[in-house]
Design a protein around this motif. Sequence first.
Motif, PDB file in Angstrom:
ATOM      1  N   PHE A 267      -2.197   0.711   4.635  1.00  0.00           N
ATOM      2  CA  PHE A 267      -2.073  -0.646   4.108  1.00  0.00           C
ATOM      3  C   PHE A 267      -2.878  -0.733   2.812  1.00  0.00           C
ATOM      4  N   THR A 268      -2.235  -1.209   1.756  1.00  0.00           N
ATOM      5  CA  THR A 268      -2.888  -1.356   0.460  1.00  0.00           C
ATOM      6  C   THR A 268      -3.020  -2.839   0.122  1.00  0.00           C
TER       7      THR A 268
ATOM      8  N   GLN B 255      -9.570  -0.339  -1.616  1.00  0.00           N
ATOM      9  CA  GLN B 255      -8.418  -1.242  -1.581  1.00  0.00           C
ATOM     10  C   GLN B 255      -7.355  -0.864  -0.553  1.00  0.00           C
ATOM     11  N   SER B 256      -7.664   0.049   0.346  1.00  0.00           N
ATOM     12  CA  SER B 256      -6.653   0.447   1.324  1.00  0.00           C
ATOM     13  C   SER B 256      -7.325   0.912   2.616  1.00  0.00           C
ATOM     14  N   VAL B 257      -6.511   0.964   3.654  1.00  0.00           N
ATOM     15  CA  VAL B 257      -6.989   1.432   4.947  1.00  0.00           C
ATOM     16  C   VAL B 257      -5.825   2.104   5.658  1.00  0.00           C
TER      17      VAL B 257
ATOM     18  N   ALA C  87       3.467   5.865   6.701  1.00  0.00           N
ATOM     19  CA  ALA C  87       4.208   4.704   6.224  1.00  0.00           C
ATOM     20  C   ALA C  87       3.233   3.809   5.475  1.00  0.00           C
ATOM     21  N   VAL C  88       3.725   3.077   4.484  1.00  0.00           N
ATOM     22  CA  VAL C  88       2.825   2.282   3.634  1.00  0.00           C
ATOM     23  C   VAL C  88       3.299   0.845   3.524  1.00  0.00           C
ATOM     24  N   TYR C  89       2.386  -0.091   3.735  1.00  0.00           N
ATOM     25  CA  TYR C  89       2.640  -1.508   3.536  1.00  0.00           C
ATOM     26  C   TYR C  89       1.601  -2.060   2.568  1.00  0.00           C
TER      27      TYR C  89
END
Length: 363
Positions: A271-272, A304-306, A358-360
């Motif tokens: 997640f960004t 800024q992401s996890v 996967a990226v959200y």
Amino acid sequence: MLLLASFAASAQRVEGTRAAAQGVYSAEVEVNTQGAGERDTAFARALAQVLGKLSGDRNAASQPGMAQELRQAERYVEGFDYRQDEGVSASGAPSFDTMLVVRFDQDKVDSLAAAMGLAVWPQPRPKPVLWLAIDDGSGPRLVGLSKAAAASSTLDRAKKRGYRLGLPNGSAAEQAVVGAIWRGDTAAVARASRRYSPPMQLIGKLYRNDGGWKADWIFVDNGRVLSRWSEEGTNARQVMATGADGAADALMKRYAKRSEAGPPGTYRVAFTGLDSADDYVRLSGYLQQLAVVRGITPLSATPQSVEFNLDLVSGLSGLARMVAGDDVLAASALGSPLDGMDTAVDGQPDDVGERAPAVYRLR
């Protein structure tokens, strides 16, 4: 016939015309008051009814993760109204029941079912013919259309399970079919039912048994016996209603189909767009309330992401469906949410932590 006459008399009820549940995506539940607190609880019961009708599965609302969605059932509500039913109590005094009639948003409920991998019984649905014979001690007789009140518990239960049952007209020729019903001659009943559509019959006989009642049921689809079962009890109406349940179970098993949800398991998701600790808290809280998410394990974090390992009820496709209409997460250009991981034959993801996640993006 004494039992038929008593059923017909007790089934009469005066109902208000303000509102009534119509179709699969509406339901009605009894409430004590019209207060907001009780209404929220009633919404959950109504949504459970709708999920049961949509799938044909009486246990649909008990599937893993579904309890979370029932607690926020209001988000699926399109509209509601109240109806007051007037009846007569056992003592003969007037009684009044307040019913909450709830209409749910079809698209939202369909998305929920798809995200959770719920098997859906497609529409339009068949209307089997109920060939029911009752013997209360004075000999078996067929319940025809003119005596529909005698079979009201079966007909009403079918509606609650998401389909309808029809009755034969009850002509003299059809009354003669009672013998075939009593001996379980499904071919003879099917021949008598040719004038009706579809070629499905719910065949039942209700009779006194050891101080109570017993019903023997057979469900036939186009000449094929799908199910046989028997039920016993002290309440004739309750025993009769089991016929509709058994038929619904047989129809669901044959015709309900699961959506193309992914296999359950643990998936790596990034997640960004997290600009602060508050964003992290907001994201974590949001994921925890999603019905498809059974567990969250943090993997890594940058300013800024996890990245998390998410234990998902219905895979990445289920997650994508669940978040699509919430305006909280967006699929990131850095990676499709459905490009996360391969899945093994047993439905479990391979190489957790080794493939690109996967990226959200948090909105």
